[in-house]
Scaffold this active site. Structure first.
Site, PDB file in Angstrom:
ATOM      1  N   GLY A   9       0.828  -1.205   0.000  1.00  0.00           N
ATOM      2  CA  GLY A   9       0.000   0.000   0.000  1.00  0.00           C
ATOM      3  C   GLY A   9       0.859   1.251   0.000  1.00  0.00           C
ATOM      4  O   GLY A   9       1.239   1.741   1.061  1.00  0.00           O
ATOM      5  N   GLY A  14       1.906   5.144   3.319  1.00  0.00           N
ATOM      6  CA  GLY A  14       2.796   4.044   2.980  1.00  0.00           C
ATOM      7  C   GLY A  14       4.098   4.522   2.370  1.00  0.00           C
ATOM      8  O   GLY A  14       5.187   4.052   2.729  1.00  0.00           O
ATOM      9  N   ALA A  76      -8.941   0.709   6.466  1.00  0.00           N
ATOM     10  CA  ALA A  76      -9.476  -0.199   7.480  1.00  0.00           C
ATOM     11  C   ALA A  76     -10.719  -0.917   6.970  1.00  0.00           C
ATOM     12  O   ALA A  76     -11.370  -0.489   6.020  1.00  0.00           O
ATOM     13  CB  ALA A  76      -9.803   0.584   8.752  1.00  0.00           C
ATOM     14  N   ASN A 102      -5.799   2.522  10.494  1.00  0.00           N
ATOM     15  CA  ASN A 102      -6.676   2.894  11.619  1.00  0.00           C
ATOM     16  C   ASN A 102      -7.788   1.871  11.794  1.00  0.00           C
ATOM     17  O   ASN A 102      -8.969   2.204  11.715  1.00  0.00           O
ATOM     18  CB  ASN A 102      -7.283   4.276  11.378  1.00  0.00           C
ATOM     19  CG  ASN A 102      -6.512   5.377  12.075  1.00  0.00           C
ATOM     20  OD1 ASN A 102      -5.776   5.127  13.017  1.00  0.00           O
ATOM     21  ND2 ASN A 102      -6.669   6.600  11.604  1.00  0.00           N
ATOM     22  N   SER A 128       0.478   7.442  14.551  1.00  0.00           N
ATOM     23  CA  SER A 128      -0.036   8.802  14.600  1.00  0.00           C
ATOM     24  C   SER A 128       1.036   9.810  14.212  1.00  0.00           C
ATOM     25  O   SER A 128       2.217   9.614  14.494  1.00  0.00           O
ATOM     26  CB  SER A 128      -0.541   9.139  16.009  1.00  0.00           C
ATOM     27  OG  SER A 128      -0.989  10.481  16.072  1.00  0.00           O
ATOM     28  N   GLY A 130       0.273  11.765  11.090  1.00  0.00           N
ATOM     29  CA  GLY A 130      -0.043  12.191   9.735  1.00  0.00           C
ATOM     30  C   GLY A 130       1.107  11.922   8.782  1.00  0.00           C
ATOM     31  O   GLY A 130       2.044  11.186   9.094  1.00  0.00           O
ATOM     32  N   LYS A 183      -4.540   3.847  20.104  1.00  0.00           N
ATOM     33  CA  LYS A 183      -4.563   4.828  19.002  1.00  0.00           C
ATOM     34  C   LYS A 183      -5.947   5.439  18.861  1.00  0.00           C
ATOM     35  O   LYS A 183      -6.093   6.650  18.606  1.00  0.00           O
ATOM     36  CB  LYS A 183      -4.154   4.141  17.692  1.00  0.00           C
ATOM     37  CG  LYS A 183      -4.287   5.010  16.436  1.00  0.00           C
ATOM     38  CD  LYS A 183      -3.507   6.311  16.533  1.00  0.00           C
ATOM     39  CE  LYS A 183      -3.322   6.989  15.192  1.00  0.00           C
ATOM     40  NZ  LYS A 183      -4.514   7.261  14.430  1.00  0.00           N
ATOM     41  N   HIS A 186      -6.296   7.954  21.540  1.00  0.00           N
ATOM     42  CA  HIS A 186      -5.492   9.114  21.114  1.00  0.00           C
ATOM     43  C   HIS A 186      -6.309  10.008  20.192  1.00  0.00           C
ATOM     44  O   HIS A 186      -6.352  11.227  20.356  1.00  0.00           O
ATOM     45  CB  HIS A 186      -4.226   8.629  20.395  1.00  0.00           C
ATOM     46  CG  HIS A 186      -3.524   9.689  19.599  1.00  0.00           C
ATOM     47  ND1 HIS A 186      -3.979  10.120  18.363  1.00  0.00           N
ATOM     48  CD2 HIS A 186      -2.412  10.419  19.854  1.00  0.00           C
ATOM     49  CE1 HIS A 186      -3.181  11.057  17.897  1.00  0.00           C
ATOM     50  NE2 HIS A 186      -2.220  11.258  18.783  1.00  0.00           N
ATOM     51  N   ASN A 187      -6.962   9.395  19.213  1.00  0.00           N
ATOM     52  CA  ASN A 187      -7.746  10.191  18.268  1.00  0.00           C
ATOM     53  C   ASN A 187      -8.944  10.850  18.938  1.00  0.00           C
ATOM     54  O   ASN A 187      -9.327  11.964  18.593  1.00  0.00           O
ATOM     55  CB  ASN A 187      -8.212   9.312  17.102  1.00  0.00           C
ATOM     56  CG  ASN A 187      -7.090   9.005  16.129  1.00  0.00           C
ATOM     57  OD1 ASN A 187      -5.914   9.090  16.487  1.00  0.00           O
ATOM     58  ND2 ASN A 187      -7.425   8.640  14.917  1.00  0.00           N
ATOM     59  N   GLU A 190      -7.672  13.762  20.650  1.00  0.00           N
ATOM     60  CA  GLU A 190      -7.394  14.736  19.582  1.00  0.00           C
ATOM     61  C   GLU A 190      -8.669  15.504  19.216  1.00  0.00           C
ATOM     62  O   GLU A 190      -8.640  16.737  19.059  1.00  0.00           O
ATOM     63  CB  GLU A 190      -6.844  13.991  18.367  1.00  0.00           C
ATOM     64  CG  GLU A 190      -6.573  14.823  17.137  1.00  0.00           C
ATOM     65  CD  GLU A 190      -6.184  13.938  15.965  1.00  0.00           C
ATOM     66  OE1 GLU A 190      -6.767  14.091  14.874  1.00  0.00           O
ATOM     67  OE2 GLU A 190      -5.298  13.062  16.147  1.00  0.00           O
ATOM     68  N   TYR A 191      -9.790  14.803  19.091  1.00  0.00           N
ATOM     69  CA  TYR A 191     -11.063  15.475  18.820  1.00  0.00           C
ATOM     70  C   TYR A 191     -11.355  16.501  19.916  1.00  0.00           C
ATOM     71  O   TYR A 191     -11.782  17.626  19.648  1.00  0.00           O
ATOM     72  CB  TYR A 191     -12.206  14.453  18.791  1.00  0.00           C
ATOM     73  CG  TYR A 191     -12.482  13.791  17.467  1.00  0.00           C
ATOM     74  CD1 TYR A 191     -11.494  13.067  16.802  1.00  0.00           C
ATOM     75  CD2 TYR A 191     -13.744  13.846  16.891  1.00  0.00           C
ATOM     76  CE1 TYR A 191     -11.762  12.424  15.605  1.00  0.00           C
ATOM     77  CE2 TYR A 191     -14.018  13.203  15.694  1.00  0.00           C
ATOM     78  CZ  TYR A 191     -13.029  12.498  15.053  1.00  0.00           C
ATOM     79  OH  TYR A 191     -13.297  11.872  13.875  1.00  0.00           O
ATOM     80  N   ARG A 445     -36.964   5.154  38.518  1.00  0.00           N
ATOM     81  CA  ARG A 445     -36.858   3.869  37.840  1.00  0.00           C
ATOM     82  C   ARG A 445     -37.644   2.788  38.590  1.00  0.00           C
ATOM     83  O   ARG A 445     -38.271   1.925  37.981  1.00  0.00           O
ATOM     84  CB  ARG A 445     -35.387   3.447  37.713  1.00  0.00           C
ATOM     85  CG  ARG A 445     -34.556   4.348  36.811  1.00  0.00           C
ATOM     86  CD  ARG A 445     -33.092   3.915  36.760  1.00  0.00           C
ATOM     87  NE  ARG A 445     -32.960   2.663  36.028  1.00  0.00           N
ATOM     88  CZ  ARG A 445     -32.487   1.542  36.543  1.00  0.00           C
ATOM     89  NH1 ARG A 445     -32.147   1.502  37.833  1.00  0.00           N
ATOM     90  NH2 ARG A 445     -32.385   0.456  35.820  1.00  0.00           N
ATOM     91  N   HIS A 451     -37.378  -1.326  39.263  1.00  0.00           N
ATOM     92  CA  HIS A 451     -35.984  -1.706  39.065  1.00  0.00           C
ATOM     93  C   HIS A 451     -35.176  -1.748  40.357  1.00  0.00           C
ATOM     94  O   HIS A 451     -34.000  -2.096  40.314  1.00  0.00           O
ATOM     95  CB  HIS A 451     -35.318  -0.746  38.071  1.00  0.00           C
ATOM     96  CG  HIS A 451     -35.854  -0.872  36.687  1.00  0.00           C
ATOM     97  ND1 HIS A 451     -35.808  -2.053  35.979  1.00  0.00           N
ATOM     98  CD2 HIS A 451     -36.460   0.035  35.876  1.00  0.00           C
ATOM     99  CE1 HIS A 451     -36.352  -1.866  34.788  1.00  0.00           C
ATOM    100  NE2 HIS A 451     -36.752  -0.611  34.702  1.00  0.00           N
TER     101      HIS A 451
END
Length: 482
Positions: A9, A14, A76, A102, A128, A130, A183, A186-187, A190-191, A445, A451
Site C-alpha cells: 500500500g 505508505g 481499514a 486505523n 499517529s 499524519g 490509538k 489518542h484520536n 485529539e477530537y 426507575r 428496578h
C-alpha cells in the site's frame, strides 16, 4: 540481500513510512495493487533510496528475510481482511503481518486470534503523526502477538519519533487489539483538544472581537508556556496565514467539519464499557452539528439570541481563556485515560499508562509538554484511579476552575456555543460531588419499572422495591447496570 520488511500500500502514509525506513538504513520492498503507483514511487520520491519495487504479492513475499514482516497500509475494514486472505497462503508459520492503518480494535483482536490459530503472528500498530510524522518520525502504538515484538521492535523504534532524551515514541502496548485501542483513544483526545481550541477561538473572535493577528499573538504566547503543544502551534501558524488578497485564510474556510470515524468509535466504546466520556462525546457531536451548515444558516435567520458584547478587560479575559483551556484539557485527557483504564480491566491488557504518555510525547497529533506531567503522575502511582486525584492535576484544577467558570458564564450570557468547555466543568463538578441526584433517578426507575434501589441506611448490595402507588404489588424487576 533480502529486504528486512515488506510494505503493501504505497499511498501517502505508505510512501512516507517506506522513505522513513529507507532513511534509517532499513531495506524495504513495496507492493501496491496499482503497478503504476509502485513504479511512480520508486522512480520519483523513492528513487535511489534502495527501495525494491515488487509487482506481485508472491514477489514481495519472496523478497523478505525470515521471519517475514509484512506491513499493511491499506484502508481499514474489509480491505485488510481481503489482503490477509490473499497473502497468508504465501507465508510460513512464524511470519508476521502488521496492520498500520486505523483499524477498529475489535477487528484487530479478531484477526490476532485467527492468525495465531494458523501459526502466524499479528500486530495491530496505531500510527499517529499524519504524513509528516510517517516521514520524519511518528508515534507508534503496537499490540497483538507478543512474540512478534522482538522482530518488529528494532524497525519500529528506529523510525519512531524521539523525545529530547532520545527515547523512541514507541513501545509494546499489549495483547490483541490493545495497540489500535490506544490509538483510537489518542484520536478521541485529539477530537477533544481540537474542539476546545476552536471554542476558545470562537470566544476570542465573536465575543472579544479579536482579529486573526490578535489571536495569532495569543496562541504564540500560549505555545511557549504550559499549553505548548502541536495543536496550539499549528493554530498559531494557521492564524498567521493570509490569502492572496491579504486577508486571513482561516476566515474563508467553510465551517463544516469532517471526520473519519475514530472519534465516534471512541464514544461508542465508552458507552459500551460505561465510562463518562462526556467532553470527547460533545466534540464528536459538535462536528456533526457543524455539518448541518444549510440548516444552521436557515435557523440563524429565525432563532434569536443575545448580541455578543464584552465590556471588560480583554487582555485579562484572554489570560482567563488560557487557564480555562488548560483546565479543560486536563479533563479531556482524564476521560481518555479513564476509558483506557476500564478497557485494560475489561480485556485483561495491563496497559502501561505512563508508557502511553511517553509514546505520545513526540510524533503524534496530541504531543505536548503536558504529557510529561501525566507520565510523572503514573510513575508516582501506577494504580492511580483518576488523573484528577494526582496532586499536580488536583491542585491545577482547583486553581484554574474559576477561570473556566468565568469563561463559561460569559459564553452563556452572550450565546456562544461551548459544548466541550461546558462538558469539562460538568464532569469536574460531578466527579467532586459526594452526592448526586441519582437517588431521585433510582426512585423514578423503581416507580415505573420496579428496578429497585439501594438505601443509604442499609448495607451496600441489598436492593429494595417500594409499591409507590399502592397498586403495583411487591414484585420487583431484575437489577442490572449498563
Amino acid at each position: 540481500m533480502p529486504s528486512q520488511i515488506g510494505l503493501i500500500g504505497v499511498g501517502l502514509m505508505g510512501e512516507n513510512l517506506a522513505l522513513n525506513m529507507a532513511g534509517k538504513g532499513i531495506s524495504v520492498s513495496v507492493f501496491d495493487a496499482s503497478a503504476d503507483r509502485v513504479e511512480q514511487f520508486v522512480s520519483s520520491r523513492g528513487h535511489g533510496k534502495g527501495i525494491e519495487a515488487c509487482h506481485s504479492l508472491q514477489a514481495l513475499v519472496a523478497s523478505i528475510e525470515r521471519p517475514r514482516k509484512v506491513l499493511l497500509m491499506v484502508p481499514a475494514g474489509r480491505p485488510v481482511d481481503d489482503l490477509i486472505e490473499s497473502v497468508t497462503p504465501l507465508l510460513d508459520a512464524g511470519d508476521i503481518l502488521i496492520d498500520g492503518g486505523n483499524s477498529h480494535f475489535s477487528d484487530t483482536t479478531r484477526r490476532t486470534r485467527s492468525l495465531e490459530s494458523q501459526g502466524f503472528l499479528y500486530v495491530g500498530a496505531g500510527v499517529s503523526g499524519g504524513e509528516e510524522g510517517a516521514l520524519l518520525g511518528p508515534s507508534i502504538m503496537p499490540g497483538g502477538s507478543a512474540a512478534a515484538w522482538a522482530s518488529v521492535k528494532p524497525i519500529f523504534q528506529a523510525i519512531a519519533a524521539k523525545v529530547d532524551d532520545g527515547v523512541p515514541c514507541c513501545d509494546w502496548v499489549g495483547a490483541e487489539g490493545a495497540g489500535h485501542f490506544v490509538k483510537m483513544v489518542h484520536n478521541g483526545i485529539e477530537y477533544g483538544d481540537m474542539q476546545l481550541i476552536c471554542e476558545v477561538y470562537d470566544v476570542m473572535r465573536t465575543l472579544l472581537g479579536m482579529t486573526a493577528e490578535d489571536m495569532h499573538a495569543a496562541f504564540a504566547e500560549w505555545s511557549e508556556g504550559e499549553l505548548s503543544s502541536y495543536l496550539i502551534e499549528i493554530t498559531r501558524d494557521i492564524l498567521a496565514v493570509k490569502d492572496q488578497d491579504g486577508l486571513p485564510l482561516v476566515d474563508k474556510i467553510l465551517d463544516k467539519a469532517g471526520q473519519k470515524g475514530t472519534g465516534k468509535w471512541t464514544v461508542v466504546t465508552a458507552l459500551d464499557i460505561g465510562v463518562p466520556l462526556t467532553l470527547i462525546t460533545e466534540s464528536v457531536f459538535a462536528r456533526v452539528l457543524s455539518s448541518m451548515k444549510d440548516e444552521r444558516v436557515l435557523a440563524s435567520s429565525v432563532l434569536k439570541g443575545p448580541r455578543p458584547h464584552f465590556p471588560g478587560d480583554r487582555k485579562a479575559f484572554v489570560d482567563e481563556l488560557g487557564r480555562a483551556l488548560y483546565a479543560a484539557k486536563i479533563i479531556s485527557y482524564t476521560q481518555g485515560y479513564q476509558l483506557m483504564r476500564a478497557a485494560s480491566q475489561a480485556f485483561g491488557w495491563e496497559l502501561n499508562y505512563g508508557g502511553i504518555a511517553l509514546m505520545w510525547r513526540g510524533g503524534c497529533i496530541i504531543r505536548s509538554v503536558f504529557l510529561e506531567r501525566i507520565k510523572q503522575a503514573f510513575d508516582a502511582d501506577p494504580a492511580l484511579a483518576n488523573l484528577l486525584l494526582d496532586p499536580f492535576f488536583r491542585d491545577t484544577l482547583v486553581e484554574a476552575q474559576q477561570s473556566l467558570r468565568n469563561v463559561l458564564v460569559e459564553a452563556l450570557k452572550n450565546g456562544i456555543p461551548t459544548p466541550a468547555l461546558s462538558a469539562a466543568l460538568a464532569y469536574y463538578d460531578g466527579y467532586r460531588s459526594a452526592n448526586l441526584p441519582a437517588n431521585l433517578l433510582q426512585a423514578q426507575r423503581d416507580f415505573f419499572g420496579a428496578h429497585q434501589y439501594e438505601r443509604v441506611d442499609q448495607a451496600r448490595g441489598a436492593f429494595f422495591h417500594t409499591n409507590w402507588t399502592g397498586r403495583g404489588g411487591d414484585t420487583a424487576s431484575t437489577v442490572y447496570a449498563a
